[in-house]
Design an enzyme around this catalytic site. Structure first.
Site, mmCIF file in Angstrom:
data_model
loop_
_atom_site.group_PDB
_atom_site.id
_atom_site.type_symbol
_atom_site.label_atom_id
_atom_site.label_comp_id
_atom_site.label_asym_id
_atom_site.label_seq_id
_atom_site.Cartn_x
_atom_site.Cartn_y
_atom_site.Cartn_z
ATOM 1 N N ASP A 13 41.520 123.096 -22.269
ATOM 2 C CA ASP A 13 40.542 123.200 -21.183
ATOM 3 C C ASP A 13 41.037 124.004 -19.992
ATOM 4 O O ASP A 13 40.640 123.758 -18.848
ATOM 5 C CB ASP A 13 40.097 121.796 -20.702
ATOM 6 N N LYS A 16 39.914 128.883 -21.162
ATOM 7 C CA LYS A 16 40.065 129.945 -22.176
ATOM 8 C C LYS A 16 38.737 130.643 -22.454
ATOM 9 O O LYS A 16 38.698 131.857 -22.620
ATOM 10 C CB LYS A 16 40.617 129.352 -23.491
ATOM 11 N N GLY A 40 35.810 122.982 -26.824
ATOM 12 C CA GLY A 40 34.603 123.211 -26.021
ATOM 13 C C GLY A 40 34.939 124.304 -25.037
ATOM 14 O O GLY A 40 35.689 124.080 -24.098
ATOM 15 N N HIS A 41 34.454 125.510 -25.289
ATOM 16 C CA HIS A 41 34.799 126.666 -24.460
ATOM 17 C C HIS A 41 33.577 127.077 -23.640
ATOM 18 O O HIS A 41 32.555 127.458 -24.202
ATOM 19 C CB HIS A 41 35.297 127.820 -25.335
ATOM 20 N N GLN A 222 42.311 124.449 -28.026
ATOM 21 C CA GLN A 222 43.241 123.436 -27.538
ATOM 22 C C GLN A 222 44.312 124.105 -26.651
ATOM 23 O O GLN A 222 44.018 125.084 -25.993
ATOM 24 C CB GLN A 222 43.876 122.642 -28.687
HETATM 25 P P1 GDP Z 1 38.456 125.916 -22.316
HETATM 26 O O1 GDP Z 1 38.348 124.822 -23.307
HETATM 27 O O2 GDP Z 1 39.874 126.344 -22.067
HETATM 28 O O3 GDP Z 1 37.564 127.078 -22.627
HETATM 29 O O4 GDP Z 1 37.956 125.319 -20.918
HETATM 30 P P2 GDP Z 1 36.635 124.409 -20.693
HETATM 31 O O5 GDP Z 1 35.447 125.260 -20.797
HETATM 32 O O6 GDP Z 1 36.703 123.189 -21.541
HETATM 33 O O7 GDP Z 1 36.879 123.917 -19.214
HETATM 34 C C1 GDP Z 1 37.046 124.791 -18.154
HETATM 35 C C2 GDP Z 1 35.960 124.490 -17.098
HETATM 36 O O8 GDP Z 1 36.317 125.110 -15.872
HETATM 37 C C3 GDP Z 1 34.601 125.053 -17.454
HETATM 38 O O9 GDP Z 1 33.614 124.211 -16.932
HETATM 39 C C4 GDP Z 1 34.580 126.409 -16.746
HETATM 40 O O10 GDP Z 1 33.258 126.844 -16.443
HETATM 41 C C5 GDP Z 1 35.318 126.063 -15.490
HETATM 42 N N1 GDP Z 1 36.094 127.162 -14.884
HETATM 43 C C6 GDP Z 1 36.743 128.184 -15.486
HETATM 44 N N2 GDP Z 1 37.423 128.913 -14.572
HETATM 45 C C7 GDP Z 1 37.172 128.334 -13.373
HETATM 46 C C8 GDP Z 1 37.612 128.600 -12.044
HETATM 47 O O11 GDP Z 1 38.381 129.522 -11.777
HETATM 48 N N3 GDP Z 1 37.162 127.771 -11.049
HETATM 49 C C9 GDP Z 1 36.325 126.728 -11.300
HETATM 50 N N4 GDP Z 1 35.957 125.963 -10.272
HETATM 51 N N5 GDP Z 1 35.897 126.448 -12.546
HETATM 52 C C10 GDP Z 1 36.322 127.229 -13.558
HETATM 53 P P1 IMO Z 2 39.673 123.210 -25.951
HETATM 54 O O1 IMO Z 2 39.725 124.282 -26.991
HETATM 55 C C1 IMO Z 2 41.331 119.426 -24.546
HETATM 56 C C2 IMO Z 2 42.594 116.570 -27.603
HETATM 57 C C3 IMO Z 2 41.834 115.264 -27.738
HETATM 58 C C4 IMO Z 2 42.965 114.344 -28.172
HETATM 59 C C5 IMO Z 2 43.778 115.249 -29.112
HETATM 60 C C6 IMO Z 2 43.453 115.101 -30.574
HETATM 61 O O2 IMO Z 2 38.335 122.983 -25.366
HETATM 62 O O3 IMO Z 2 40.751 123.386 -24.933
HETATM 63 P P2 IMO Z 2 41.414 115.906 -32.087
HETATM 64 O O4 IMO Z 2 39.959 115.597 -32.007
HETATM 65 O O5 IMO Z 2 41.731 117.357 -31.988
HETATM 66 O O6 IMO Z 2 42.093 115.257 -33.251
HETATM 67 O O7 IMO Z 2 42.060 115.187 -30.781
HETATM 68 O O8 IMO Z 2 43.504 116.585 -28.697
HETATM 69 N N1 IMO Z 2 41.770 117.793 -27.702
HETATM 70 C C7 IMO Z 2 41.481 118.583 -26.656
HETATM 71 N N2 IMO Z 2 41.755 118.432 -25.350
HETATM 72 N N3 IMO Z 2 40.712 120.541 -24.990
HETATM 73 C C8 IMO Z 2 40.456 120.712 -26.299
HETATM 74 O O9 IMO Z 2 39.964 121.862 -26.808
HETATM 75 C C9 IMO Z 2 40.805 119.685 -27.201
HETATM 76 N N4 IMO Z 2 40.683 119.526 -28.539
HETATM 77 C C10 IMO Z 2 41.301 118.386 -28.827
HETATM 78 O O10 IMO Z 2 41.284 114.866 -26.504
HETATM 79 O O11 IMO Z 2 43.773 114.021 -27.082
HETATM 80 MG MG MG Z 3 37.517 122.931 -23.482
#
Ligand code: GDP
Ligand code: IMO
Ligand code: MG
Length: 424
Positions: A13, A16, A40-41, A222
């Site tokens: 998270d 990415k 979840g991207h 991840q």
């Molecule tokens: P990922 O799994 O690495 O793609 O990240 P996620 O999408 O799960 O979580 C990142 C969250 O931070 C999302 O809601 C993005 O829209 C948000 N985000 C990304 N970059 C920034 C930033 O620079 N500032 C803020 N406030 N939010 C951001």
């Molecule tokens: P993105 O790509 C954050 C975590 C779960 C748990 C562990 C194992 O959005 O960054 P799983 O379901 O993979 O067997 O769970 O990994 N986890 C993540 N945490 N971002 C993710 O993906 C994750 N995918 C799995 O919360 O701790």
């Molecule tokens: Mg994510």
């Protein structure tokens, strides 16, 4: 040749999705190489927000080719839902989405086993998407692959022998009801028919593209500390989310990949169980969670939040061979008076600069902090590094120095245009 891998350098998270979307503008192919719909991207484009779980984040750029590599585990139900969601929102997927024949399929028993295992006291805190059980079957050589969904007799044979075993485990170990062969066979054969137009030899597709000087962007899911080898085992996911996974998970040789970029948040978060040395233990947890909207993009669970951890990121720099860093969510720290950066861990009179392998040790380690003054200014409208408050520059410079890796891009909001390069 310009083929890059983008990986999460913390516990996932890191942002990415946003970073991939930006780098995708200069790529021809965007490829997922591991994980599944546990990811979840998020990509925000103006008022539109997309959360991608399986399909590469490059899909939002009109003419890019997106590939789901052999290292990914695919829940066909979730995949078809994601395709439908994109098409409903005007994003055409046909003839630019390709799925590996060799990717493994997540079946209902994988999801159920994941859920049942998570009911135990010693849980991992998984996303309950069936990821671990599916990868277990892959390694145990009993998995069902995408190609099997396209062969009626193979699918029936494999499902029959798998269900015999799974139903017995479900009944005897968990006291749970098993699955019916005929209905599962019918359902998955139908998924096979629906996804067949996307299925191909993606190894050949990617290697031919590289020969034709196309640029490939590998999208890690991840993060490094969730990698099954390099993470906080057993509190990890079941795949290699680090850069090495890109080669294994796509069939592209390591010598064809020439850059590895790590994405880090300006602080740290983690979802699920497991050690987290710099986790906040005061009101900052809720403050940062709310300001950073730190709730899981896949499960909605509140994310645990903490200070930037130099030990974690140094570990990520080493095991991924990071060439460059992208720092996201700097804006979330805008209101703080003082910031802390962890420079090492202390335990039993010893100082650890390397991430300890023992979970017992890691749990007892105390972070050593350096304090820096905050900037107390809104950075969300800033469009160049030069315009950042001096203390924000000091913070970034200290991170860069500590992890000995060049910061190339800084993000101060979720939208595409809330990003600027650092320069020198
Ligand atoms: P990922 O799994 O690495 O793609 O990240 P996620 O999408 O799960 O979580 C990142 C969250 O931070 C999302 O809601 C993005 O829209 C948000 N985000 C990304 N970059 C920034 C930033 O620079 N500032 C803020 N406030 N939010 C951001
Ligand atoms: P993105 O790509 C954050 C975590 C779960 C748990 C562990 C194992 O959005 O960054 P799983 O379901 O993979 O067997 O769970 O990994 N986890 C993540 N945490 N971002 C993710 O993906 C994750 N995918 C799995 O919360 O701790
Ligand atoms: Mg994510």
């Amino acid at each position: 040749m310009s083929n890059s891998v983008i990986v999460g350098a913390q516990w996932g998270d890191e942002g990415k999705g946003k970073v991939i979307d930006i780098f995708a503008a200069k790529a021809d192919y965007i490829v997922r190489y591991q994980g599944g719909n546990n990811a979840g991207h998020t990509v925000v484009i103006g008022k539109d927000s997309f959360i991608l779980h399986l399909i590469p984040s490059g899909i939002l750029h009109k003419n890019k080719i997106c590939v789901i590599g052999n290292g990914v585990v695919i829940d066909p139900r979730a995949l078809l839902e994601e395709i439908a969601m994109l098409e409903e929102r005007g994003i055409k997927v046909d003839s630019r989405l390709f799925i590996s024949e060799e990717a493994h399929v997540i079946l209902p028993y994988h999801k159920l086993l994941d859920e049942l295992k998570e009911q135990k006291k010693k849980k991992i805190g998984t996303t309950k998407k069936g990821i671990g059980p599916c990868y277990s079957d892959k390694v145990a050589r009993s998995g069902i692959r995408v190609i099997d969904l396209l062969e009626e007799d193979t699918l029936k044979d494999k499902l029959r022998s798998n269900l015999e075993e799974k139903n017995s485990v479900l009944a005897k170990i968990y006291g749970a009801e098993g699955f019916n062969l005929a209905s599962m066979y019918k359902e998955y054969l139908d998924y096979g028919k629906k996804i067949s137009k996307y299925v191909c030899n993606t190894k050949r597709l990617l290697n031919d593209a590289i020969k034709n000087k196309k640029r490939i962007l590998f999208e890690g899911a991840q993060g490094t500390l969730l990698d099954v080898d390099y993470g906080t085992y057993p509190f990890v996911t079941s795949s290699n989310s680090t850069a090495g996974g890109a080669s294994i998970g796509t069939g592209v040789g390591p010598n064809k990949i020439n850059k590895v970029i790590g994405v880090v948040k300006a602080y740290t978060t983690r979802v699920g169980e497991g050690p987290f040395p710099t986790e906040f233990n005061d009101s900052l947890m809720e403050k940062i969670r709310q300001k950073g909207k730190e709730f899981g993009a896949t499960t909605g669970r509140p994310r645990r939040c903490g200070w930037f951890d130099g030990v974690v990121v140094n570990h990520a720099v080493m095991v991924n061979g990071l060439d460059e860093l992208v720092v996201t969510k700097l804006d979330v720290l805008d209101e703080l008076d003082t910031l802390k950066i962890c420079t090492g861990y202390k335990f039993g009179g010893k100082i650890y600069n390397d991430f300890p392998a023992s979970i017992k040790t890691l749990t007892q380690c105390r972070p050593m902090y350096e304090e820096l003054p905050g900037w107390r200014k809104d950075t969300t409208g800033i469009t160049s590094y030069a315009k950042l408050p001096t203390n924000a520059k000091r913070y970034l410079k200290r991170i860069q120095e500590l992890v000995k890796t060049k910061i190339v891009l800084i993000s101060v909001g979720s939208e595409r245009n809330q990003t600027f390069s650092k320069g020198d």
